[in-house]
Design a protein around this motif. Structure first.
Motif, mmCIF file in Angstrom:
data_model
loop_
_atom_site.group_PDB
_atom_site.id
_atom_site.type_symbol
_atom_site.label_atom_id
_atom_site.label_comp_id
_atom_site.label_asym_id
_atom_site.label_seq_id
_atom_site.Cartn_x
_atom_site.Cartn_y
_atom_site.Cartn_z
ATOM 1 N N ILE A 115 2.390 0.584 5.936
ATOM 2 C CA ILE A 115 3.442 0.788 6.928
ATOM 3 C C ILE A 115 3.295 2.231 7.385
ATOM 4 O O ILE A 115 3.429 3.152 6.562
ATOM 5 N N ALA A 116 2.973 2.430 8.647
ATOM 6 C CA ALA A 116 2.587 3.752 9.141
ATOM 7 C C ALA A 116 3.605 4.807 8.777
ATOM 8 O O ALA A 116 4.823 4.577 8.851
ATOM 9 N N GLY A 117 3.120 5.950 8.374
ATOM 10 C CA GLY A 117 3.977 7.086 8.111
ATOM 11 C C GLY A 117 4.660 7.053 6.762
ATOM 12 O O GLY A 117 5.528 7.870 6.486
ATOM 13 N N THR A 118 4.326 6.102 5.913
ATOM 14 C CA THR A 118 4.961 6.038 4.601
ATOM 15 C C THR A 118 3.880 6.054 3.528
ATOM 16 O O THR A 118 2.694 6.057 3.833
ATOM 17 N N GLU A 119 4.319 6.044 2.269
ATOM 18 C CA GLU A 119 3.333 6.016 1.185
ATOM 19 C C GLU A 119 2.714 4.620 1.035
ATOM 20 O O GLU A 119 1.814 4.437 0.250
ATOM 21 N N ALA A 120 3.246 3.638 1.781
ATOM 22 C CA ALA A 120 2.634 2.311 1.754
ATOM 23 C C ALA A 120 1.383 2.371 2.637
ATOM 24 O O ALA A 120 1.495 2.369 3.855
ATOM 25 N N ASN A 121 0.237 2.496 2.014
ATOM 26 C CA ASN A 121 -0.962 2.651 2.827
ATOM 27 C C ASN A 121 -2.126 1.792 2.357
ATOM 28 O O ASN A 121 -3.280 2.158 2.497
ATOM 29 N N GLY A 122 -1.817 0.643 1.759
ATOM 30 C CA GLY A 122 -2.881 -0.286 1.349
ATOM 31 C C GLY A 122 -3.583 -0.847 2.565
ATOM 32 O O GLY A 122 -2.954 -1.126 3.586
ATOM 33 N N LEU A 123 -4.891 -0.997 2.466
ATOM 34 C CA LEU A 123 -5.648 -1.472 3.622
ATOM 35 C C LEU A 123 -6.294 -2.837 3.372
ATOM 36 O O LEU A 123 -7.012 -3.351 4.216
ATOM 37 N N ALA A 124 -6.049 -3.420 2.190
ATOM 38 C CA ALA A 124 -6.711 -4.697 1.882
ATOM 39 C C ALA A 124 -6.110 -5.845 2.693
ATOM 40 O O ALA A 124 -6.809 -6.767 3.074
ATOM 41 N N MET A 132 13.737 8.371 3.710
ATOM 42 C CA MET A 132 14.188 7.491 4.792
ATOM 43 C C MET A 132 13.626 6.090 4.641
ATOM 44 O O MET A 132 12.611 5.873 4.011
ATOM 45 N N VAL A 133 14.307 5.151 5.279
ATOM 46 C CA VAL A 133 13.810 3.786 5.305
ATOM 47 C C VAL A 133 13.080 3.585 6.631
ATOM 48 O O VAL A 133 13.669 3.796 7.683
ATOM 49 N N PRO A 134 11.791 3.220 6.590
ATOM 50 C CA PRO A 134 11.075 3.025 7.856
ATOM 51 C C PRO A 134 11.656 1.867 8.654
ATOM 52 O O PRO A 134 12.192 0.925 8.086
ATOM 53 N N GLY A 135 11.532 1.968 9.953
ATOM 54 C CA GLY A 135 11.994 0.880 10.808
ATOM 55 C C GLY A 135 13.458 1.045 11.160
ATOM 56 O O GLY A 135 14.189 1.843 10.586
ATOM 57 N N ALA A 136 13.885 0.312 12.152
ATOM 58 C CA ALA A 136 15.286 0.378 12.567
ATOM 59 C C ALA A 136 16.166 -0.165 11.461
ATOM 60 O O ALA A 136 15.786 -1.097 10.773
ATOM 61 N N PRO A 137 17.345 0.418 11.276
ATOM 62 C CA PRO A 137 18.218 -0.075 10.211
ATOM 63 C C PRO A 137 18.899 -1.392 10.578
ATOM 64 O O PRO A 137 19.601 -1.971 9.776
ATOM 65 N N PHE A 163 9.808 -3.355 -1.770
ATOM 66 C CA PHE A 163 8.471 -3.408 -1.175
ATOM 67 C C PHE A 163 7.559 -2.399 -1.871
ATOM 68 O O PHE A 163 6.428 -2.694 -2.229
ATOM 69 N N ARG A 164 8.079 -1.196 -2.081
ATOM 70 C CA ARG A 164 7.297 -0.146 -2.733
ATOM 71 C C ARG A 164 7.049 -0.469 -4.198
ATOM 72 O O ARG A 164 5.941 -0.341 -4.689
ATOM 73 N N ASP A 165 8.110 -0.918 -4.881
ATOM 74 C CA ASP A 165 8.019 -1.017 -6.330
ATOM 75 C C ASP A 165 7.401 -2.324 -6.817
ATOM 76 O O ASP A 165 6.985 -2.421 -7.965
ATOM 77 N N THR A 166 7.370 -3.329 -5.972
ATOM 78 C CA THR A 166 6.816 -4.620 -6.405
ATOM 79 C C THR A 166 5.305 -4.646 -6.250
ATOM 80 O O THR A 166 4.637 -5.540 -6.727
ATOM 81 N N GLY A 167 4.774 -3.689 -5.523
ATOM 82 C CA GLY A 167 3.324 -3.637 -5.369
ATOM 83 C C GLY A 167 2.832 -4.067 -4.009
ATOM 84 O O GLY A 167 1.629 -4.103 -3.764
ATOM 85 N N CYS A 168 3.734 -4.404 -3.085
ATOM 86 C CA CYS A 168 3.325 -4.819 -1.737
ATOM 87 C C CYS A 168 2.475 -3.734 -1.081
ATOM 88 O O CYS A 168 1.510 -4.004 -0.367
ATOM 89 N N ALA A 169 2.858 -2.464 -1.374
ATOM 90 C CA ALA A 169 2.225 -1.332 -0.708
ATOM 91 C C ALA A 169 0.774 -1.142 -1.135
ATOM 92 O O ALA A 169 0.022 -0.419 -0.503
#
Lengths: 344, 116
Positions: free
Chosen positions: A272-281, A234-239, A261-267
């Motif tokens: 982004i809560a509930g997704t594999e994007a969980n960087g804390l820096a 799924m795509v997080p957030g409202a479509p 967002f995922r593949d460029t390294g933003c994550a």
């Protein structure tokens, strides 16, 4: 002067009346009252000194003799300052006693951590668990005291919301507690008030004060979103990426933005809560689409500034820790911006 | 009287740059600061930000075509500034959260920038 309406820094430092003289809560208002009283006292004493000086130079002989006498020194030089300063001290301490009242533990708590060069904001539940992670924006309920747990992740910062309270330092290895309370709704800017290197001058944030019921709803909705888990497909957030003109073709796709967002390294740095994007820096982006500002209280939040910030944040806020993503195409930037706008 | 008539007759059409007032330019400047056009564009008179994601707008009054596509008239410029993808399909610049009147003020500022 209409200086950047969505810039927290401008809102904290500019405007009429000056924010520091325009208290919006009990803690700021006792400080403002004290400041005015001290200023008035200063004016009075300066007036007396100027009058005495005039008498000493141009006054009649008899007055000049009196002014130069021992009695005048005792009264004007010792008794008057001793009485006035003692009185002011006692009055001032009584007036500002509420600023140092012990924390009861029943107040709502928000942890604000100074980072290079932004503010991490975490809302705590009564047990001290983090229920909402946000950044550079502080939401407060009207007429309810809130304790800010001030920390630092690196160097000494200082939190200052002129409308709501005095400054308090954020010191590495310490937790300083600052009680704030707002007595009117609205937006109040804040800044880092302790030089912390590099783009310190561009480290600000925005405070939003809501009616208590609205605040409770806001917190509950955001806590629910933070606890959600988004399934991998799924795509997080409202479509919804609603174009201004419904007839205009949909150009940017949040789903594609999410993949970029995922593949460029933003994550790696952003969560982004509930997704594999969980960087804390870097700042948590779960609610970035509903924030008023970007870049830590410096830019208004719309698609143009979002694209400009991602593409070249280094020319906007030189030295900040996010690199300029100048290798992304305009098309890719548009997709990512559309995706981030949907993160409410 | 004849001279006066000639002058009146020579009055430029309303869509010309010279009819843009200094007031409009000042209002445009406030809009530019509020929306933060500087996030992507270097503009004379705007100290910060000076983003470089988009082209510099220095000397904009001498530019021939807006975004290399539209004749550089105030009407075109206002339309482009407000909703670039509509004015020039495929434009990289996104639509801006400003009204049509504000877009005209921004155009006035861009033409009035005295940077020669």
């Amino acid at each position: 002067m209409n200086k950047g309406a969505a810039s927290g820094i401008m809102e904290a430092l500019w405007g009429w009346p000056p924010p520091v003289l325009d208290p919006a809560g009990p803690y700021a208002s006792s400080i403002t009252t004290l400041a005015w009283a001290l200023f008035a006292m200063g004016v009075l004493v300066t007036g007396i000194v100027i009058a005495a000086l005039y008498v000493a130079i141009k006054g009649p002989e008899r007055w000049r003799e009196k002014l130069g006498g021992e009695k005048a020194v005792w009264i004007g030089g010792i008794a008057f300052p001793a009485v006035v300063l003692t009185g002011l001290l006692i009055w001032g301490l009584a007036l500002t006693a509420s600023l140092t009242e012990p924390i009861t533990g029943r107040e709502a708590r928000v942890r604000v951590t100074g980072e290079l060069w932004w503010f991490r904001v975490e809302y705590l539940d009564p047990a001290g668990r983090v229920i909402v992670r946000d950044a550079n924006e502080l939401h407060l309920p009207l007429d309810r005291p809130v304790v800010l747990e001030l920390r630092s992740a690196d160097v000494v910062h200082s939190l200052w919301i002129p409308h709501l309270s005095g400054k308090m330092d954020m010191v590495p290895g310490r937790i300083n507690q600052l009680r704030v309370e707002a007595s009117r709704t609205g937006r109040f800017g804040g800044v880092c008030a302790e030089y912390c290197g590099g783009p310190h001058a561009l480290m600000g944030f925005v405070t939003q004060v809501h009616e208590a019921a609205d605040y409770d709803r806001w917190l509950a909705a955001h806590a629910a979103r933070q606890a959600e888990s988004v399934s991998p497909g799924m795509v997080p957030g409202a479509p919804a990426d609603v174009p201004r003109d419904p007839a205009a073709p949909q150009r940017y796709d949040p789903a594609q933005g999410w993949r970029l967002f995922r593949d460029t390294g933003c994550a790696a740095c952003h969560r982004i809560a509930g997704t594999e994007a969980n960087g804390l820096a870097g700042p948590d982006l779960t609610h970035v689409g509903s924030r008023l500002s970007l870049g830590a209280g410096i830019l208004p939040n719309h698609r143009g500034t979002m694209i400009g910030w991602i593409a070249d944040s280094q020319s906007i806020k030189p030295g900040n820790r996010m690199p300029s993503y100048d290798r992304l195409s305009a098309e890719e930037l548009g997709h990512i911006a559309a995706f981030l706008e949907a993160q409410k | 009287m004849a001279t006066l008539l000639t002058v009146v007759a020579c009055k430029p059409p309303p869509d010309d740059r010279t009819s843009l007032s200094a007031d409009a330019a000042e209002r445009g400047r406030a809009v530019i600061e509020r929306v933060s056009c500087g996030s992507c564009h270097v503009m004379p008179g705007i100290d910060w930000p000076q983003g470089r994601a988009g082209p510099s707008l220095e000397g904009f009054d001498d530019v021939g075509l807006i975004a290399g596509a539209l004749p550089n008239t105030p009407g075109n410029l206002a339309a482009f500034v407000r909703d670039a993808p509509a004015a020039k399909p495929g434009s990289t610049m996104p639509a801006m959260p400003i009204t049509a009147a504000e877009a005209q003020d921004v155009a006035a500022y861009l033409y009035g920038m005295n940077d020669e």
